[in-house]
Design an enzyme around this catalytic site. Structure first.
Site, PDB file in Angstrom:
ATOM      1  N   CYS A 209      -0.785   0.875  55.319  1.00 48.03           N
ATOM      2  CA  CYS A 209      -1.238   2.253  55.278  1.00 48.03           C
ATOM      3  C   CYS A 209      -0.079   3.077  54.752  1.00 48.03           C
ATOM      4  CB  CYS A 209      -1.637   2.703  56.680  1.00 48.03           C
ATOM      5  SG  CYS A 209      -1.894   4.476  56.802  1.00 48.03           S
TER       6      CYS A 209
ATOM      7  N   HIS B 155     -16.252  -3.252  58.437  1.00 45.16           N
ATOM      8  CA  HIS B 155     -15.021  -3.194  57.639  1.00 45.16           C
ATOM      9  C   HIS B 155     -13.925  -2.563  58.507  1.00 45.16           C
ATOM     10  CE1 HIS B 155     -13.030  -2.327  53.573  1.00 45.16           C
ATOM     11  NE2 HIS B 155     -12.347  -1.529  54.380  1.00 45.16           N
TER      12      HIS B 155
ATOM     13  N   ASN C  71      -6.173  -3.846  56.005  1.00 42.28           N
ATOM     14  CA  ASN C  71      -7.439  -4.462  56.403  1.00 42.28           C
ATOM     15  C   ASN C  71      -7.146  -5.592  57.365  1.00 42.28           C
ATOM     16  OD1 ASN C  71      -7.967  -3.654  53.297  1.00 42.28           O
ATOM     17  ND2 ASN C  71      -9.880  -3.621  54.427  1.00 42.28           N
TER      18      ASN C  71
ATOM     19  N   HIS D 281      -9.906  -1.989  59.761  1.00 44.71           N
ATOM     20  CA  HIS D 281      -8.477  -2.038  59.471  1.00 44.71           C
ATOM     21  C   HIS D 281      -7.769  -2.337  60.791  1.00 44.71           C
ATOM     22  CE1 HIS D 281      -8.087  -0.304  55.261  1.00 44.71           C
ATOM     23  NE2 HIS D 281      -9.382  -0.453  55.467  1.00 44.71           N
TER      24      HIS D 281
ATOM     25  N   ARG E  69      -8.741  -5.582  45.955  1.00 48.28           N
ATOM     26  CA  ARG E  69      -9.051  -4.166  45.753  1.00 48.28           C
ATOM     27  C   ARG E  69      -8.441  -3.314  46.879  1.00 48.28           C
ATOM     28  NH1 ARG E  69     -11.155   0.193  48.357  1.00 48.28           N
ATOM     29  NH2 ARG E  69     -12.750  -1.114  49.310  1.00 48.28           N
ATOM     30  N   ASP E  70      -8.982  -3.402  48.074  1.00 49.96           N
ATOM     31  CA  ASP E  70      -8.543  -2.537  49.174  1.00 49.96           C
ATOM     32  C   ASP E  70      -7.110  -2.866  49.574  1.00 49.96           C
ATOM     33  OD1 ASP E  70      -8.807  -0.506  50.986  1.00 49.96           O
ATOM     34  OD2 ASP E  70     -10.180  -1.534  52.336  1.00 49.96           O
TER      35      ASP E  70
END
Lengths: 301, 301
Positions: free
Chosen positions: B241, B208, B250, B210, B16-17
């Site tokens: 990014c 969470h 991430n 990054h 997902r991310d």
């Protein structure tokens, strides 16, 4: 957990430890231009080359020429790697403020790297240390494989301390403890520094991390919590590892600066000038450097 | 400083991310194959897609299809991102064990990302939370920009806590605190967790991070020292990014696993199987992933 030093000294080792692992040969002129840029960043010490036999490190075969041509900033200490008396003579002719000798904490890495046992390495270094001291140069002792050895595995803090004790007795001014294969995690750093900081003066200890597995910043954070104030870093994370394509080299000066600035720790380094020197070397080498922060530079390769 | 948990739970957010920030569209079939590989690594939770309007995240437009086709491992909790009731309906049809709602701790990021003020976001989420709860699904509340906001700068722990309190009151089972722009350093993590762990139950907190600036592993190390036991990570550091070419996404599951294994913390994850899933996605995307550890995989892109 909340305590760390107010001031950190960075030694930039990119021109030596970084370039020695790069495949692309950088011209002497480009090296000189780049080191001159580094000299104006506020960095206090630069290891500008290695006087190891050029047969072993062809990338730095022009060490003498580089040493003679760089523009010395009086606020910067210029050091170089010297393996033996021959190397020291060349380094002294080229001009150095500091000489770095090196050996490993693990027997097999020392044998592989220096072709001598640990015990037989001391006298070779002793001669260099004595002469460098007589010449009034600062002497650094690099100790490699202080956490893990690629041939022996885990290296005990006792082994590391034995080598440190001997080198200090032999006259080095300071010790740089190297995570040569970049394998250490913070618990290993804790285990070693637990022993080191109770037995040796903190101000003589430099931590030298490679970011091979992405652990370097966490290891530096851990070292800061032990009151360590000196780190070897390489601009852009230059270096890589010849055995692991894509792997990072020395921890990036840029990433360390990001951490230290964020923690409110003073380094004296101008971030903008550091980024300019990063762009310069990145463009000259024609590849993206491993530093996370370099990705933020405009106009990069 | 030496205390950390014995057991850590990793939620894999790569599908997902990670994928939502990748330019290359991965076919539904490849996604399914890859998620099936991830399901067999020992990872306990996988966020398999996002049910946000495909207009906004075209890379995940096939969320429903993916959800229907993946082979469910009964030991894995499969969750998905859901922005509103429409998203939840689709997610429920596709099959989810958990629904993740999201908002930001900073007003401007929330406005930009969700097109609503923070206060006007709560009721939209509340409806989703209530329905998901009625359906017996676990509900996670993602809170973005908990350290820094790209528009407002530093975000205070008080702001973050206000959002967490409201989400918990509204019925989420747990909160995932996101360093959305990957800018935090350990002192910021300490400042936030100082407040969080004294006010909220630790087991409901997920960190969470990054790795945009290379600080994620140090931030995780810091979180471990606060007793945090749950982290969101992305295989290979997938994601990047869109605003910083070459920047990491991430924090990489691989790098976190390297750290945790080194610290002797149990995760239940099979490193070999994780590497196989890393090679798979790296080859499918045709690019070197940012994880430091992925460089050690043979046969990579």
């Amino acid at each position: 957990m909340r305590n760390w030093p107010d001031f950190i000294t960075i030694k930039e080792v990119g021109p030596r430890d970084g370039l020695q692992n790069e495949k692309k040969f950088l011209s002497t002129e480009d090296k000189v231009t780049w080191i001159n840029m580094l000299s104006n960043t506020g960095i206090k010490e630069i290891e500008y080359s290695s006087f190891v036999n050029p047969k072993w490190i062809p990338a730095l075969a022009d060490a003498k020429e580089v040493g003679k041509r760089i523009k010395r900033n009086p606020s910067v200490l210029y050091s170089a790697l010297v393996p033996n008396m021959k190397g020291l003579e060349n380094a002294l002719e080229a001009g150095i403020d500091g000489a770095s000798v090196f050996m490993s904490a693990s027997e097999s890495h020392n044998l592989k790297n220096i072709n001598k046992s640990i015990d037989k390495t001391y006298p070779v270094l002793k001669e260099v240390i004595d002469t460098a001291n007589e010449e009034g140069k600062k002497v650094t002792g690099y100790v490699s494989t202080v956490f893990d050895c690629p041939y022996e595995g885990r290296v005990s803090p006792e082994q590391v301390l034995r080598v440190c004790d001997q080198l200090l007795e032999d006259g080095v001014d300071e010790i740089s403890l190297g995570d040569t294969i970049g394998s250490a995690v913070p618990s290993q750093v804790q285990a070693l520094l637990d022993e080191i900081v109770t037995r040796l003066p903190k101000e003589k200890i430099i931590m030298h991390f490679h970011d091979t597995r992405g652990m370097a910043i966490a290891n530096i954070m851990t070292s800061l919590q032990f009151g360590i104030t000196r780190f070897d870093t390489s601009i852009g994370g230059l270096g890589g590892c010849p055995y692991a394509p894509g792997a990072a080299g020395n921890v990036a000066t840029n990433d360390v600066l990001y951490l230290l600035n964020g923690l409110g720790i003073y380094t004296g380094i101008d971030e903008q000038k550091l980024q300019e020197a990063s762009i310069y070397i990145q463009n000259k080498l024609g590849k993206k450097l491993p530093s996370r922060s370099v990705a933020f530079i405009e106009g990069t390769a």
